[in-house]
Design a protein around this motif. Structure first.
Motif, PDB file in Angstrom:
ATOM      1  N   SER A 148       0.094   2.483   8.547  1.00  0.00           N
ATOM      2  CA  SER A 148      -1.641   2.652   8.065  1.00  0.00           C
ATOM      3  C   SER A 148      -1.671   3.937   7.825  1.00  0.00           C
ATOM      4  O   SER A 148      -2.401   4.103   6.834  1.00  0.00           O
TER       5      SER A 148
ATOM      6  N   VAL B 249       0.594   5.338   4.784  1.00  0.00           N
ATOM      7  CA  VAL B 249      -0.059   4.984   3.133  1.00  0.00           C
ATOM      8  C   VAL B 249      -2.013   5.105   2.838  1.00  0.00           C
ATOM      9  O   VAL B 249      -2.104   5.050   1.516  1.00  0.00           O
ATOM     10  N   SER B 250      -3.032   5.296   4.099  1.00  0.00           N
ATOM     11  CA  SER B 250      -3.344   5.901   3.800  1.00  0.00           C
ATOM     12  C   SER B 250      -3.525   7.241   3.296  1.00  0.00           C
ATOM     13  O   SER B 250      -4.553   7.431   2.235  1.00  0.00           O
TER      14      SER B 250
ATOM     15  N   LEU C  49      -1.227   8.882   1.664  1.00  0.00           N
ATOM     16  CA  LEU C  49      -0.496   8.837   0.420  1.00  0.00           C
ATOM     17  C   LEU C  49      -2.014   8.026  -0.691  1.00  0.00           C
ATOM     18  O   LEU C  49      -1.931   8.518  -1.994  1.00  0.00           O
ATOM     19  N   ALA C  50      -2.562   7.326   0.183  1.00  0.00           N
ATOM     20  CA  ALA C  50      -3.837   6.493  -1.244  1.00  0.00           C
ATOM     21  C   ALA C  50      -4.674   7.432  -1.726  1.00  0.00           C
ATOM     22  O   ALA C  50      -5.388   7.516  -2.823  1.00  0.00           O
ATOM     23  N   PHE C  51      -5.262   8.260  -0.602  1.00  0.00           N
ATOM     24  CA  PHE C  51      -6.580   9.117  -0.391  1.00  0.00           C
ATOM     25  C   PHE C  51      -5.639  10.146  -1.327  1.00  0.00           C
ATOM     26  O   PHE C  51      -6.518  10.795  -1.869  1.00  0.00           O
TER      27      PHE C  51
ATOM     28  N   LEU D 162      -3.512  10.409  -3.436  1.00  0.00           N
ATOM     29  CA  LEU D 162      -3.407   9.378  -5.313  1.00  0.00           C
ATOM     30  C   LEU D 162      -4.284  10.211  -5.764  1.00  0.00           C
ATOM     31  O   LEU D 162      -5.069  10.513  -6.698  1.00  0.00           O
ATOM     32  N   VAL D 163      -5.470   9.702  -4.990  1.00  0.00           N
ATOM     33  CA  VAL D 163      -6.931   9.037  -5.614  1.00  0.00           C
ATOM     34  C   VAL D 163      -7.343  10.688  -5.825  1.00  0.00           C
ATOM     35  O   VAL D 163      -8.559  10.429  -6.437  1.00  0.00           O
TER      36      VAL D 163
END
Length: 120
Positions: free
Chosen positions: A80, A83-84, A86-88, A90-91
């Protein structure tokens, strides 16, 4: 434990969780996952673990099961977190995570939605 994490841990660590999602679901989920090792014990009325090779209930070891459950909790935390992150990132690279200071002062309701939340 959930109440303690919502009322004391959040204040002690100083993290922002307005809906108390981590305190309730994160801490409660981890405690429930670890507690499964106890309540699954056949000595305490649980069903034990199913051995798919022998097609029957396997010999139960509470400490072994607790280790397996802890391993699952730790892997879930790591997964978690990665992945979080990487997502942050990317955004943040694509559209950004913050609005400008002027927009924040005026209010996101007006700027982002064209509405007001409160009729003053």
């Amino acid at each position: 434990m959930c109440f303690w994490s919502v009322t004391f841990l959040k204040v002690k660590l100083g993290y922002d969780d307005s809906l108390d999602a981590f305190g309730v679901h994160g801490v409660g989920g981890m405690l429930g996952a670890l507690g499964t090792a106890v309540v699954a014990s056949p000595a305490l009325g649980g069903t034990g673990v199913w051995d798919y090779v022998a097609n029957g209930v396997a010999e139960y070891n509470m400490l072994g099961q607790l280790g397996s459950q802890l391993w699952g909790v730790v892997l879930c935390i790591i997964w978690s977190g990665v992945v979080s992150f990487l997502a942050f990132k990317l955004v943040d690279m694509l559209i950004g995570l913050r609005v400008t200071e002027d927009v924040e002062r005026e209010g996101l309701d007006i700027n982002e939605h064209g509405e007001t939340a409160y009729h003053i």
